[in-house]
Design an enzyme around this catalytic site. Structure first.
Site, short mmCIF file in Angstrom:
data_model
loop_
_atom_site.label_atom_id
_atom_site.label_comp_id
_atom_site.label_asym_id
_atom_site.label_seq_id
_atom_site.Cartn_x
_atom_site.Cartn_y
_atom_site.Cartn_z
N PRO A 174 58.68 25.16 7.63
CA PRO A 174 57.72 24.39 8.43
C PRO A 174 56.41 24.16 7.69
CG PRO A 174 58.46 26.39 9.60
CD PRO A 174 59.01 26.46 8.21
N ASP A 208 68.05 -1.41 6.87
CA ASP A 208 67.72 -0.76 8.13
C ASP A 208 66.21 -0.78 8.30
OD1 ASP A 208 66.39 1.73 7.80
OD2 ASP A 208 68.27 2.78 7.43
N ARG A 257 73.21 8.89 2.93
CA ARG A 257 73.33 7.50 3.39
C ARG A 257 73.03 6.51 2.27
NH1 ARG A 257 69.87 5.43 6.67
NH2 ARG A 257 71.19 3.86 7.60
N GLU A 273 60.84 35.25 9.13
CA GLU A 273 59.42 34.89 9.16
C GLU A 273 58.99 34.15 7.90
OE1 GLU A 273 60.33 36.75 11.51
OE2 GLU A 273 58.93 35.85 12.94
N1 ADE Z 1 62.48 25.98 9.14
C1 ADE Z 1 62.05 26.22 10.39
N2 ADE Z 1 61.51 25.13 10.93
C2 ADE Z 1 61.60 24.14 10.00
C3 ADE Z 1 61.23 22.78 9.98
N3 ADE Z 1 60.63 22.17 10.99
N4 ADE Z 1 61.49 22.07 8.86
C4 ADE Z 1 62.08 22.66 7.80
N5 ADE Z 1 62.44 23.94 7.77
C5 ADE Z 1 62.22 24.68 8.85
#
Ligand code: ADE
Length: 264
Positions: free
Chosen positions: A89, A168, A153, A116
């Site tokens: 994330p 697209d 793709r 984590e």
């Molecule tokens: N791991 C946990 N959440 C994630 C996300 N939104 N994007 C990529 N890897 C992740």
């Protein structure tokens, strides 16, 4: 094109790849995907892949050494990979442009993050850290599949109709226009607000007209209308032709007029 996906849940990658468009592409040899179980690169009896974080705090952190060994094994087999992606994330947001760029490279390694986090030193071997959106998932397996799907793709032959990839509308920075297929009319009582009556759902006349110039213009207008309503942020980066610029201006003028009427 080759993908090596390093994960502690191989089945989460293998099972979805057994079916669908990607499954067929793998069967036909257009795409090679090798799933590597991170536990195979541990050296202890219990095949431990995580440990407590230095400094304390909740959760577990993926250990660096099994990941390093997995990367060494992939490199020994294939040579240095063109890209080593860590899903997290904390990464840069994955976009259509990234999918297109990555489809031009030969070998991609995806490290699925977990728990984590991942020991920071792993980032020394990573070429890009990628997030698929501003939300937190339980691990990197779904993001790895999302990245693989979006990149695949663009690999010639994977999608039957190549026009649908290159044209697209998202590639041009717009949402797609609405699509319809047969039948031309659907009657449904469920959709009617009145008791004992039906509502008809029809197809826009222009799509049945056979007038291709009109259809093209209608589609441009509807793609722009949707983008303006749902994702106006995309318009700043969209590649619009002269006709689209003119249609967009008219739509914006209409909206302004509409807004003023409500406030009058
Ligand atoms: N791991 C946990 N959440 C994630 C996300 N939104 N994007 C990529 N890897 C992740």
């Amino acid at each position: 094109m080759t993908f090596d996906i390093v994960t502690i849940f191989p089945a989460m990658i293998e099972q979805p790849l057994a079916a669908g468009v990607l499954g067929r592409a793998i069967e036909r040899g257009l795409l090679t995907v090798k799933v590597r179980d991170l536990r195979d690169f541990t050296t202890d009896r219990h095949r431990v892949v995580d440990d407590v974080p230095y400094g304390g705090g909740p959760g577990m952190v993926l250990k660096p050494d099994p990941i390093f060994r997995a990367l060494d094994a992939i490199e020994a087999e294939r040579g240095r990979p063109s890209a080593v992606i860590l899903t997290s994330p904390q990464g840069a947001r994955f976009t259509q442009a990234d999918a297109k760029r990555l489809s031009r490279v030969e070998t991609i390694v995806v490290l699925c993050g977990r728990y984590e986090g991942v020991d920071e030193r792993v980032r020394e071997r990573v070429t890009e850290e990628v997030s698929i959106g501003d939300y937190v998932l339980t691990g990197g397996e779904l993001p790895a599949l999302v990245i693989l799907d979006a990149v695949a793709r663009y690999v010639p032959g994977v999608v039957g109709d190549e026009d649908s990839v290159t044209h697209d509308s998202f590639s041009r920075g717009l949402l797609d226009f609405p699509q319809f297929t047969r039948p031309p009319v659907i009657r449904s009582a469920r959709l009617s607000a009145e008791p004992d009556s039906e509502r008809e759902l029809t197809v826009p006349d222009v799509l049945l007209s056979g007038n291709h110039a009109e259809i093209r213009r209608w589609r441009k207008r509807e793609a722009l209308r949707r983008t303006l309503e749902r994702r106006p942020d995309l318009l700043a980066g969209a590649k619009l032709d002269e006709e689209e610029v003119e249609i967009l201006r008219a739509l914006q003028d209409d909206r302004m007029a509409g807004t003023q009427k409500v406030g009058e």
